[in-house]
Design a protein around this motif. Structure first.
Motif, mmCIF file in Angstrom:
data_model
loop_
_atom_site.group_PDB
_atom_site.id
_atom_site.type_symbol
_atom_site.label_atom_id
_atom_site.label_comp_id
_atom_site.label_asym_id
_atom_site.label_seq_id
_atom_site.Cartn_x
_atom_site.Cartn_y
_atom_site.Cartn_z
ATOM 1 N N PHE A 78 9.257 5.314 7.029
ATOM 2 C CA PHE A 78 8.569 5.233 5.507
ATOM 3 C C PHE A 78 9.293 5.811 4.263
ATOM 4 N N ASP B 214 10.364 3.270 2.335
ATOM 5 C CA ASP B 214 9.830 2.635 1.916
ATOM 6 C C ASP B 214 8.848 3.624 0.299
ATOM 7 N N ALA B 215 8.877 4.550 0.435
ATOM 8 C CA ALA B 215 8.160 5.393 -0.586
ATOM 9 C C ALA B 215 9.153 4.762 -1.444
ATOM 10 N N ASN C 119 6.435 -0.194 -1.335
ATOM 11 C CA ASN C 119 6.320 -0.444 0.076
ATOM 12 C C ASN C 119 4.919 -0.361 -0.142
ATOM 13 N N ARG D 257 3.842 -1.357 4.384
ATOM 14 C CA ARG D 257 4.566 -1.708 6.203
ATOM 15 C C ARG D 257 3.664 -1.562 7.765
ATOM 16 N N CYS E 262 7.588 -4.901 -1.393
ATOM 17 C CA CYS E 262 8.170 -3.479 -1.993
ATOM 18 C C CYS E 262 8.431 -4.221 -3.448
ATOM 19 N N ASN F 196 -0.125 2.584 -2.869
ATOM 20 C CA ASN F 196 0.085 3.879 -1.528
ATOM 21 C C ASN F 196 0.857 2.787 -0.279
ATOM 22 N N SER F 197 0.921 3.864 1.049
ATOM 23 C CA SER F 197 1.449 3.187 1.682
ATOM 24 C C SER F 197 0.299 2.653 2.754
ATOM 25 N N LYS G 149 -5.471 5.481 2.510
ATOM 26 C CA LYS G 149 -4.207 5.534 2.638
ATOM 27 C C LYS G 149 -3.708 6.357 2.287
ATOM 28 N N TYR H 90 2.298 8.199 -0.914
ATOM 29 C CA TYR H 90 3.713 8.660 -0.725
ATOM 30 C C TYR H 90 4.203 10.332 -0.787
#
Length: 303
Positions: A150, A153-154, A158, A161, A188, A217-218, A226, A229
């Motif tokens: 996480f 990915d922030a 990304n 995920r 990403c 956003n994630s 969603k 981050y």
């Protein structure tokens, strides 16, 4: 160095097949090892170009490895397909003989209650509950990997995920179970925009800030929305997340010059794409990650 995979793809198939939504994928043998070859292509939808997702896959997987998080091995290449030269990335198939990949989606399906969504549901509370209930790997190890992904990915922006692109390796002969290396990083680093669009972002401070604070956003959700981050990392009290912040962000700080030099060394990247990647990563590090680290340090000191 860019590897030409044209003859390898024609003459050395691995006879392994791969699913997933994005891009053309071929199973090949390269230097005696099985690889999945992801090839750039234009999707059926207008302006759906997967060229840059190949670059995202390559760069982001390498960055994960630089941060000492196990990730798939990747090789950047080219291939001649239908008379055209295309970019591709070879992703080593990390499944050894007798091993199977069980995506978290399937694990979550196996521990659901009647009040839960299905395995693909990305509500954060359900994901954490499924991690606690599964018996493939110790829950604390799985939570550590989940939150480390996480945080990275922030950093990488990304947006996808989901539960189908991380999971576990199980050797049914030996009974050994372990977390799979990080894989499927093609979402990403803003793969959709063209070079012209990236230049317009670079020319407009407000537009590039939106790529930090507003999107992507994630895909993971809280209460059906969603997760942003920046907002989550500035508000969470989840101890596992705070520990991941304290572990991973100093590594990102340490490795950021190496990451910048790596991006600038990739010969197939256009100058504008090099500039955008290096600038957006710097901004996400300074505006999202550094404040999150200060906050986590303060919270844990006062605990």
């Amino acid at each position: 160095m860019i590897i030409d995979f044209t003859e390898i793809a024609q003459n050395n198939p691995s006879f392994r097949a791969y699913g997933g939504a994005n891009g053309i994928k071929k199973g090949i043998l390269f230097q005696g090892q099985p690889y999945m070859l992801k090839i750039e292509h234009r999707g059926k939808k207008k302006n759906r170009d997967y060229k840059h997702s190949v670059l995202s896959e390559y760069i982001s997987s390498k960055i994960y490895s630089m941060l000492d998080i196990p990730a798939q091995e990747v090789i950047l290449g080219k291939i001649y397909d239908n008379g055209k030269e295309k970019l591709c990335v070879a992703c080593r198939d990390f499944k050894e003989k007798g091993e199977y990949l069980y995506e978290f989606l399937n694990i979550k399906n196996s521990v659901l209650t009647e009040n839960s969504s299905n395995g693909s549901g990305t509500e954060l509370a359900e994901i954490l509950e499924a991690i606690d209930k599964q018996n493939f790997c110790p829950a604390h190890e799985v939570k550590e990997r989940f939150w480390e992904m996480f945080v990275v990915d922030a950093y990488l922006g990304n947006f996808d995920r989901h539960n189908g692109n991380w999971g576990f390796l199980v050797n049914e002969n030996t009974g050994v179970k372990q977390l799979a290396p990080v894989f499927d990083c093609g979402s990403c680093l803003y793969p959709a925009p063209t070079d012209e669009q990236l230049q317009s972002f670079l020319n407009d401070p407000e537009e590039i800030k939106k790529r930090v604070y507003v999107f992507p956003n994630s895909i993971i959700e809280e209460n059906g929305k969603k997760i942003n981050y920046h907002e989550l990392l500035q508000s969470t009290l989840n101890e596992d997340c705070l520990q991941a912040v304290k572990k991973i962000i100093p590594k990102i700080e340490e490795k950021s010059p190496e990451i910048r030099d790596f991006i600038n060394s990739i010969e197939v990247l256009s100058p504008v794409r090099k500039q955008f990647y290096t600038q957006i990563l710097q901004m996400r590090r300074e505006l999202i990650l550094q404040p999150a680290l200060v906050r986590a340090d303060n919270l844990t000191k006062n605990a």
